[in-house]
Design a protein around this motif. Structure first.
Motif, PDB file in Angstrom:
ATOM      1  N   SER A  71       0.869  -0.740  -0.159  1.00 17.16           N
ATOM      2  CA  SER A  71       0.237  -0.450   0.094  1.00 17.16           C
ATOM      3  C   SER A  71       1.041   1.084  -0.327  1.00 17.16           C
ATOM      4  O   SER A  71       2.363   0.809   0.178  1.00 17.16           O
ATOM      5  N   SER A  72       0.299   2.300  -0.749  1.00 14.73           N
ATOM      6  CA  SER A  72       1.492   3.938  -0.711  1.00 14.73           C
ATOM      7  C   SER A  72       1.169   4.375   0.729  1.00 14.73           C
ATOM      8  O   SER A  72       1.757   4.973   1.165  1.00 14.73           O
ATOM      9  N   ARG A  73       0.381   3.594   2.330  1.00 13.31           N
ATOM     10  CA  ARG A  73       0.185   3.920   2.738  1.00 13.31           C
ATOM     11  C   ARG A  73       0.599   3.318   3.861  1.00 13.31           C
ATOM     12  O   ARG A  73       0.418   3.391   5.183  1.00 13.31           O
ATOM     13  N   GLY A  74       1.161   2.662   4.152  1.00 18.80           N
ATOM     14  CA  GLY A  74       1.660   1.516   4.929  1.00 18.80           C
ATOM     15  C   GLY A  74       2.883   1.285   5.752  1.00 18.80           C
ATOM     16  O   GLY A  74       3.917   2.623   5.234  1.00 18.80           O
ATOM     17  N   TYR A 103       0.686  -4.117  -5.818  1.00 18.59           N
ATOM     18  CA  TYR A 103      -0.197  -3.065  -5.955  1.00 18.59           C
ATOM     19  C   TYR A 103      -0.940  -2.717  -6.281  1.00 18.59           C
ATOM     20  O   TYR A 103      -0.967  -2.678  -7.364  1.00 18.59           O
ATOM     21  N   GLU A 119      -5.579   6.916  -6.386  1.00 11.30           N
ATOM     22  CA  GLU A 119      -3.633   6.879  -7.214  1.00 11.30           C
ATOM     23  C   GLU A 119      -3.272   6.890  -7.563  1.00 11.30           C
ATOM     24  O   GLU A 119      -2.028   6.146  -8.362  1.00 11.30           O
ATOM     25  N   ILE A 153      -9.775  -2.652  -4.001  1.00 13.92           N
ATOM     26  CA  ILE A 153      -8.682  -3.546  -3.862  1.00 13.92           C
ATOM     27  C   ILE A 153      -8.387  -4.841  -2.921  1.00 13.92           C
ATOM     28  O   ILE A 153      -7.763  -5.521  -4.114  1.00 13.92           O
TER      29      ILE A 153
END
Length: 374
Positions: A255-258, A283, A289, A324
């Motif tokens: 994830s881009s936010r992990g 991803y 995003e 997702i």
């Protein structure tokens, strides 16, 4: 006329066999930490090979001002290092072009995890070694266990040290021979106190920090375990008892936010190695995003993670989907994934409290898949 059966080897398969046979062979001496004798042993072997008429040169060796190590250079030919100026400091690096031009049968190249000075062709010394291997030059090298990429978090937990110079596990796993240079913690501390590893002014600090008996024992255990694992996987590959993917297919969802995607990658790489399995880094890029919507910092972070994943031996898959969970479930079913690695769920926002989480959906939709929470 040739029949086009799916299992028939292709021309590319034969070409890959030819190319593999043309590659140089790689031998790595691995140890628990500095001072166990990896460089010394590499030089001893180099001299032994030279007496047998083998064309051996030193591509680069770092004697660390250790008399015993320096003495073992003896009559070995040294390819002069390249001097690089960096912020007014003269740095010595392996002269890759000179070693390639010399084209010895075997090159001794110390410190596989070393980061080259800026301005050289490759950023890392292991990339230099890969260039030598592609040129048909055999290489003997050295590395410490704490430099393995997948062990970064574990080593930090044991020693409190964040190791900056790291090598993808795949580089070690692809070596033709991996030899563990083992030394008990007490013997290593004696060598340290005798000034055989660091100058005497650094001994007290080293004993109090990295070279504690607890740290050395754990690192030694780790080295023995990892070396056994490499040898076991190599033996299984040779005997064809477990071809890649035979024991499973592993996927990690990024994830881009992990909070720490690097830790997830390392955990996945280790799991895949234990299973002798192919592993995928997936991803899911949602509309929110897309390049037009995601902020530059988050985009760079994702790109960096995917680049690291490729260097570690993972296969990167980017899926475009608004859902997702649905995209991941479809991928798992299509690719026959047996193990999923995913980050820990964060706290739910108030308006999502009654919605099933990504973890809930994966568990519900994929009951026969093992899910590992990172």
């Amino acid at each position: 006329m040739e029949s086009s059966t799916p299992n028939r080897p292709s021309a590319d398969d034969f070409l890959n066999i030819i190319r593999k046979q043309q590659l140089g062979k790689l031998k790595i001496y691995i140890g628990a930490c500095p001072g166990v004798g990896k460089t010394w042993q590499m030089l001893v072997e180099g001299n032994r090979l030279k007496t047998r008429g083998v064309d051996v040169v030193i591509g680069y060796v770092e004697p660390h001002a250790r008399p015993d190590t320096t003495a073992q250079i003896r009559d070995l030919e040294i390819v002069p290092p390249r001097e690089v100026q960096y912020h007014g400091i003269a740095l010595k690096e392996m002269d890759l072009d000179a070693v390639l031009a010399r084209k010895p049968t075997i090159a001794l190249v110390d410190e596989l995890a070393h980061t080259n000075a800026p301005g050289l062709k490759n950023r890392k010394r292991y990339e230099d070694v890969e260039d030598l291997l592609r040129a048909g030059i055999n290489v003997i090298s050295t590395v410490n266990i704490q430099h393995l990429e997948s062990l970064y978090n574990i080593v930090e937990g044991i020693t409190g040290v964040r190791v900056k110079e790291r090598v993808p596990d795949e580089v070690i796993a692809s070596a033709d021979q991996v030899v563990n240079i083992d030394l008990p913690a007490e013997d290593l501390q004696e060598r340290l106190q005798a000034g055989k590893i660091y100058p005497r002014e650094r001994v007290e600090s080293a004993l109090a920090n990295f070279f504690t008996e607890k740290n050395l024992t754990r690192l030694r255990e780790m080295t023995l375990s990892e070396t056994a694992g490499f040898l076991d996987r190599r033996q299984r590959e040779k005997s064809q008892e477990a071809a890649p993917g035979a024991l499973g297919q592993v996927m990690v969802a990024i994830s881009s936010r992990g909070p720490d995607p690097g830790a997830l990658l390392r955990k996945t790489a280790r799991l895949a190695a234990q299973l002798n399995a192919t592993w995928y880094v997936v991803y899911v890029r949602t509309p929110g995003e897309s390049p037009a919507n995601i902020d530059a910092a988050a985009q760079r972070r994702v790109n960096d993670v995917l680049e690291i994943a490729q260097k570690m031996g993972g296969t990167v898959i980017v899926l475009k989907n608004h859902a997702i969970a649905g995209a991941l479930v479809s991928f798992v079913r299509e690719y026959g994934i047996t193990h999923i690695v995913i980050g820990r769920p964060g706290p739910k926002k108030i308006w999502k409290i009654f919605r099933p989480s990504l973890h809930d959906i994966l568990i519900r939709e994929l009951p026969h898949v093992d899910i590992v929470i990172g």
